[in-house]
Write a protein that holds these residues in place. Structure first.
Motif, PDB file in Angstrom:
ATOM      1  N   ASP A 162      -9.848 -22.254  19.201  1.00  0.00           N
ATOM      2  CA  ASP A 162      -9.478 -20.997  18.548  1.00  0.00           C
ATOM      3  C   ASP A 162      -8.625 -20.143  19.473  1.00  0.00           C
ATOM      4  O   ASP A 162      -7.747 -19.402  19.018  1.00  0.00           O
ATOM      5  N   ARG A 178     -18.305 -20.545  22.080  1.00  0.00           N
ATOM      6  CA  ARG A 178     -18.481 -21.717  22.916  1.00  0.00           C
ATOM      7  C   ARG A 178     -17.234 -21.898  23.793  1.00  0.00           C
ATOM      8  O   ARG A 178     -16.141 -21.441  23.425  1.00  0.00           O
ATOM      9  N   THR A 219     -18.716 -24.768  12.750  1.00  0.00           N
ATOM     10  CA  THR A 219     -17.366 -24.565  12.227  1.00  0.00           C
ATOM     11  C   THR A 219     -16.865 -23.153  12.482  1.00  0.00           C
ATOM     12  O   THR A 219     -15.682 -22.926  12.769  1.00  0.00           O
ATOM     13  N   ILE A 269     -20.511 -28.285  17.671  1.00  0.00           N
ATOM     14  CA  ILE A 269     -20.078 -26.886  17.639  1.00  0.00           C
ATOM     15  C   ILE A 269     -19.896 -26.464  16.186  1.00  0.00           C
ATOM     16  O   ILE A 269     -19.207 -27.141  15.406  1.00  0.00           O
ATOM     17  N   LEU A 275     -14.149 -21.063  19.627  1.00  0.00           N
ATOM     18  CA  LEU A 275     -14.085 -22.048  20.707  1.00  0.00           C
ATOM     19  C   LEU A 275     -12.921 -21.686  21.618  1.00  0.00           C
ATOM     20  O   LEU A 275     -11.757 -21.677  21.200  1.00  0.00           O
ATOM     21  N   ALA A 304      -8.241 -28.220  18.542  1.00  0.00           N
ATOM     22  CA  ALA A 304      -9.573 -27.796  18.103  1.00  0.00           C
ATOM     23  C   ALA A 304      -9.917 -26.378  18.534  1.00  0.00           C
ATOM     24  O   ALA A 304     -10.895 -25.797  18.053  1.00  0.00           O
ATOM     25  N   ARG A 363     -15.332 -30.555  16.839  1.00  0.00           N
ATOM     26  CA  ARG A 363     -16.533 -29.732  16.658  1.00  0.00           C
ATOM     27  C   ARG A 363     -17.732 -30.592  16.277  1.00  0.00           C
ATOM     28  O   ARG A 363     -18.849 -30.358  16.747  1.00  0.00           O
ATOM     29  N   ASP A 364     -17.480 -31.594  15.464  1.00  0.00           N
ATOM     30  CA  ASP A 364     -18.564 -32.501  15.103  1.00  0.00           C
ATOM     31  C   ASP A 364     -19.017 -33.309  16.327  1.00  0.00           C
ATOM     32  O   ASP A 364     -20.219 -33.513  16.533  1.00  0.00           O
ATOM     33  N   ARG A 401      -9.592 -30.438  14.654  1.00  0.00           N
ATOM     34  CA  ARG A 401     -10.525 -29.319  14.806  1.00  0.00           C
ATOM     35  C   ARG A 401     -11.917 -29.708  14.299  1.00  0.00           C
ATOM     36  O   ARG A 401     -12.927 -29.493  14.988  1.00  0.00           O
TER      37      ARG A 401
END
Length: 389
Positions: free
Chosen positions: A280, A235, A200, A198, A204, A278, A193-194, A189
């Protein structure tokens, strides 16, 4: 377990990445080679999954067919291959592969029992491609020649039996999932995102599928546009064959809807467990065609709650661990996403844990593989295989 090794030849339409093809690979990779010896015949040449299947020790052959009607040459190649392989059982995968397996059985001396794999749901035959519709109709006429018709979903079985597929041959084996490969990963995750910049705390939402009208990417993107006014930091991650920044239809829709850089198009990827973990919220926006979508089970196995359109058995898969909405309804899809976002990270984690537990209990790959192997054993043990002429 059988008392002697059973030789199964699988006849598949092709070996590009798709739900049925991935399930075939997983079955071959997890089958007990002490009792079951597999081979694969693909109607078409090449395919992304061919090297993976060969890497687990399963030989792959192809007929070199082009998309379209089979030729006398391809039929002859099929019969010669079957003569060499001498299978005890023929298993078809998808409509054209199913018919090829049936043809191979009735035209070879051994006449091995035939098992079909049906991984598609039918909502409107008129919307199918002409050759696919013809294959579906012919399948209904000759389905009585099969030992078993294996459907991956209840909806698919009901739809096919309604148009004439033999109900006394049908059974349901859901797709199976690798819960050790697909699992929650806080590390993935953070890394994903890194990688894509995106935040934290940004919700997503993901959609994993090839670009095709039945997948209804427009429904997903319109829902995204409706969600953003209330959740502007959301996102959207879209992954799959031809789901790229170069796809003119997708980019036109992104521009029209004003999504800007909030939607990321990654194309085909080979790191799906990492990307799934990663998310949600896992998504399915399909309008039709789905039976038992792999991407939903994979997201659930990663501990990701899913919002799905009510096609095939997607709603059965998710049950009370996510949200189910009508197809072709971006308002409902956006509202369901909003509900899950407003649960907060802890609320989604609870749903995700239930989703993973559901996959482990009902759809784990070892149990699914065992169901296939049981059917192979039963087919061999049968003194006769009833075939309707």
């Amino acid at each position: 377990m059988p008392t002697a090794t059973i030789r199964i030849t699988h006849v598949t339409t092709g070996l590009e990445v798709g739900g049925a093809e991935i399930m075939l690979y997983r079955l071959l990779a997890n089958s007990d080679s002490r009792y079951f010896r597999h081979s694969v015949i693909s109607l078409t040449a090449g395919g992304t999954l061919r090297p993976q299947i060969e890497s687990v020790g399963v030989p792959v052959f192809d007929l070199g067919m082009q998309r379209g009607f089979p030729t006398p040459g391809s039929a002859l190649r099929l019969l010669r291959l079957l003569g060499r392989l001498a299978p005890d059982i023929l298993q078809g995968w998808m409509y054209h592969g199913n018919l090829a397996a049936w043809f191979g059985s009735i035209t070879t001396r051994q006449q091995p029992p035939v098992i079909w794999g049906i991984h598609h749901s039918i909502y409107d035959l008129e919307r199918e491609k002409r050759l696919t519709a013809a294959a579906i109709k012919l399948g209904a006429r000759v389905s009585g020649a099969c030992y078993r018709l294996i459907y991956v979903s209840h909806v698919s079985r009901e739809q096919h039996e309604r148009i004439g597929y033999r109900s006394d041959r049908g059974c349901i084996i859901p797709n199976g999932f690798e819960t050790e490969r697909f699992q929650p990963s806080p590390t993935s995750r953070a890394e994903v995102r890194d990688e894509f910049g995106i935040a934290t705390d940004a919700p997503l939402i993901g959609l994993v599928c090839r670009y095709h009208p039945m997948k209804d990417h427009a429904n997903f993107l319109r829902a995204a546009a409706q969600l953003l006014p209330s959740h502007p930091n959301a996102r959207f991650l879209l992954i799959g064959t031809d789901v790229t920044p170069e796809n003119p239809d997708l980019q036109a829709l992104v521009t029209q809807l004003g999504l800007g850089d909030r939607a990321l198009f990654l194309g085909q990827r080979d790191d799906m467990p990492r990307l799934m973990a990663a998310l949600d919220i896992g998504g399915l926006s399909s309008a039709t065609g789905e039976a038992f979508p792999l991407v939903v089970g994979e997201a659930m196995a990663c501990g990701v709650p899913c919002t799905v359109t009510d096609v095939g058995d997607a709603g059965v898969m998710v049950a009370d661990t996510g949200r189910v909405v009508p197809p072709k309804n971006p308002n409902a899809l956006a509202a369901a996403w909003s509900e899950l976002i407003e649960l907060g990270a802890d609320g989604r984690a609870l749903l995700g844990a239930r989703a993973r537990a559901r996959v482990q209990e009902h759809f784990a790959l070892p149990a699914v593989t065992a169901q296939y192997e049981q059917i192979y054993t039963q087919a061999m043990a049968s003194s006769t295989c009833i075939r309707d002429k």
